[in-house]
Scaffold this motif. Structure first.
Motif, PDB file in Angstrom:
ATOM      1  N   VAL A 169       0.809  -1.193  -0.018  1.00 23.18           N
ATOM      2  CA  VAL A 169      -0.112   0.081  -0.119  1.00 23.18           C
ATOM      3  C   VAL A 169       0.829   1.308  -0.112  1.00 23.18           C
ATOM      4  N   GLU A 170       1.938   1.271   0.838  1.00 23.30           N
ATOM      5  CA  GLU A 170       2.668   2.339   0.963  1.00 23.30           C
ATOM      6  C   GLU A 170       3.585   2.486  -0.202  1.00 23.30           C
ATOM      7  N   HIS A 171       3.971   1.326  -0.923  1.00 27.16           N
ATOM      8  CA  HIS A 171       4.698   1.360  -2.223  1.00 27.16           C
ATOM      9  C   HIS A 171       3.707   1.919  -3.357  1.00 27.16           C
ATOM     10  N   ARG A 172       2.594   1.611  -3.204  1.00 24.97           N
ATOM     11  CA  ARG A 172       1.688   2.439  -4.412  1.00 24.97           C
ATOM     12  C   ARG A 172       1.386   3.790  -4.069  1.00 24.97           C
ATOM     13  N   ASP A 173       1.455   4.104  -2.882  1.00 27.93           N
ATOM     14  CA  ASP A 173       1.256   5.681  -2.455  1.00 27.93           C
ATOM     15  C   ASP A 173       2.523   6.325  -2.991  1.00 27.93           C
ATOM     16  N   ASP A 174       3.619   5.795  -2.707  1.00 27.29           N
ATOM     17  CA  ASP A 174       4.762   6.356  -3.282  1.00 27.29           C
ATOM     18  C   ASP A 174       4.950   6.557  -4.689  1.00 27.29           C
ATOM     19  N   LEU A 175       4.388   5.476  -5.569  1.00 22.17           N
ATOM     20  CA  LEU A 175       4.268   5.542  -7.129  1.00 22.17           C
ATOM     21  C   LEU A 175       3.423   6.527  -7.277  1.00 22.17           C
ATOM     22  N   VAL A 176       2.204   6.775  -6.727  1.00 21.49           N
ATOM     23  CA  VAL A 176       1.335   7.905  -7.214  1.00 21.49           C
ATOM     24  C   VAL A 176       2.019   9.115  -6.855  1.00 21.49           C
ATOM     25  N   LYS A 177       2.674   9.559  -5.813  1.00 26.97           N
ATOM     26  CA  LYS A 177       3.352  10.569  -5.618  1.00 26.97           C
ATOM     27  C   LYS A 177       4.298  11.059  -6.700  1.00 26.97           C
ATOM     28  N   THR A 178       5.281   9.938  -6.947  1.00 28.74           N
ATOM     29  CA  THR A 178       6.115  10.161  -8.234  1.00 28.74           C
ATOM     30  C   THR A 178       5.336  10.516  -9.384  1.00 28.74           C
ATOM     31  N   ARG A 179       4.239   9.768  -9.735  1.00 30.76           N
ATOM     32  CA  ARG A 179       3.477  10.103 -11.077  1.00 30.76           C
ATOM     33  C   ARG A 179       3.108  11.613 -10.952  1.00 30.76           C
ATOM     34  N   THR A 180       2.535  11.997  -9.962  1.00 27.14           N
ATOM     35  CA  THR A 180       2.104  13.490  -9.871  1.00 27.14           C
ATOM     36  C   THR A 180       3.339  14.318 -10.457  1.00 27.14           C
ATOM     37  N   GLN A 181       4.293  14.219  -9.515  1.00 26.30           N
ATOM     38  CA  GLN A 181       5.499  15.037  -9.807  1.00 26.30           C
ATOM     39  C   GLN A 181       5.996  15.064 -11.203  1.00 26.30           C
TER      40      GLN A 181
END
Length: 235
Positions: free
Chosen positions: A8-20
């Motif tokens: 779950v935390e890995h996916r959250d990090d990926l979403v943040k990276t995509r937003t950036q």
């Protein structure tokens, strides 16, 4: 649940990276396209826009090349996010959780709850669980006016899940919406009524987790609901 929390935390990090990445792409596109790019830009839409851009100067070609690279990064991140979401869904289904039966909780948020809560029996009561989720209100009364303010304590990720759940229920014909309207009619502001609803929903999630734990115990070979579990559920 440790593995579920990690994914779950890995996916959250990926979403943040995509937003950036999308934000950087927006900046680059403003140098290539006068009108820039719309919000909610997808990789396919960005690629379509770039297909019509053919700069002749070196600076323009360099910016276009950078944009192409960013689109490629978006596509890769989209695939990784989709895979992580699939892993979370599989884990939630395997757990047998019924959290997704609650209005406002999808598979991803159910995974977040399961991963961050762990065993529900480590909480002695619904009040203790509310404190953990950061939904237990803090009194901030002044004179004859009784008020409560937002608690900054607790797990902010779980608080965010309950906030999403509350907003979803307010927007639909649910018991949560009825409760929210009753609080507003009693003179509470939107934020105050929302906080009250989040506290109530924390209890709902707590009871659902207890129910799932009891069901799992009864379904296990030779399993039965012991006195301690029944006592906890009654509390």
């Amino acid at each position: 649940m440790t593995a579920l929390r990690a994914i779950v935390e890995h996916r959250d990090d990926l979403v943040k990276t995509r937003t950036q990445t999308v934000n950087r792409l927006h900046v680059v596109l403003t140098h290539l396209i006068p009108a820039g790019a719309p919000r909610g830009l997808s990789a396919d839409r960005a690629a379509e826009m770039l297909h019509r851009v053919r700069p002749r100067d070196l600076a323009g070609k360099t910016m276009r090349g950078l944009a192409v690279d960013l689109v490629a990064e978006m596509r890769q991140l989209d695939r990784r996010i989709a895979k992580a979401a699939g892993d979370i869904e599989a884990a939630v289904l395997e757990s047998g959780s019924s959290l997704t039966e609650l209005c406002g909780i999808g598979v991803l948020n159910a995974g977040k709850i399961l991963g961050r809560v762990g065993s529900i029996h480590r909480f002695r009561s619904a009040a203790a669980f509310a404190s953990y989720t950061g939904t237990a209100p803090i009194e901030a009364s002044s004179g004859d006016v009784v008020r409560h303010r937002l608690s900054r304590a607790g797990d902010r990720q779980l608080n965010c899940v309950l906030h999403t759940m509350a907003i979803t229920q307010i927007g639909r014909e649910t018991a949560g919406r009825t409760y929210y309207r009753r609080k507003r009619a009693a003179g509470k502001s939107h934020r105050e009524a929302l906080r009250c609803l989040k506290r109530r929903l924390s209890d709902v999630v707590y009871r659902q987790l207890l129910h799932d734990s009891k069901t799992e115990l009864e379904a296990s070979p030779g399993g039965h609901s012991g006195a301690a579990l029944l006592s906890c559920a009654a509390g």
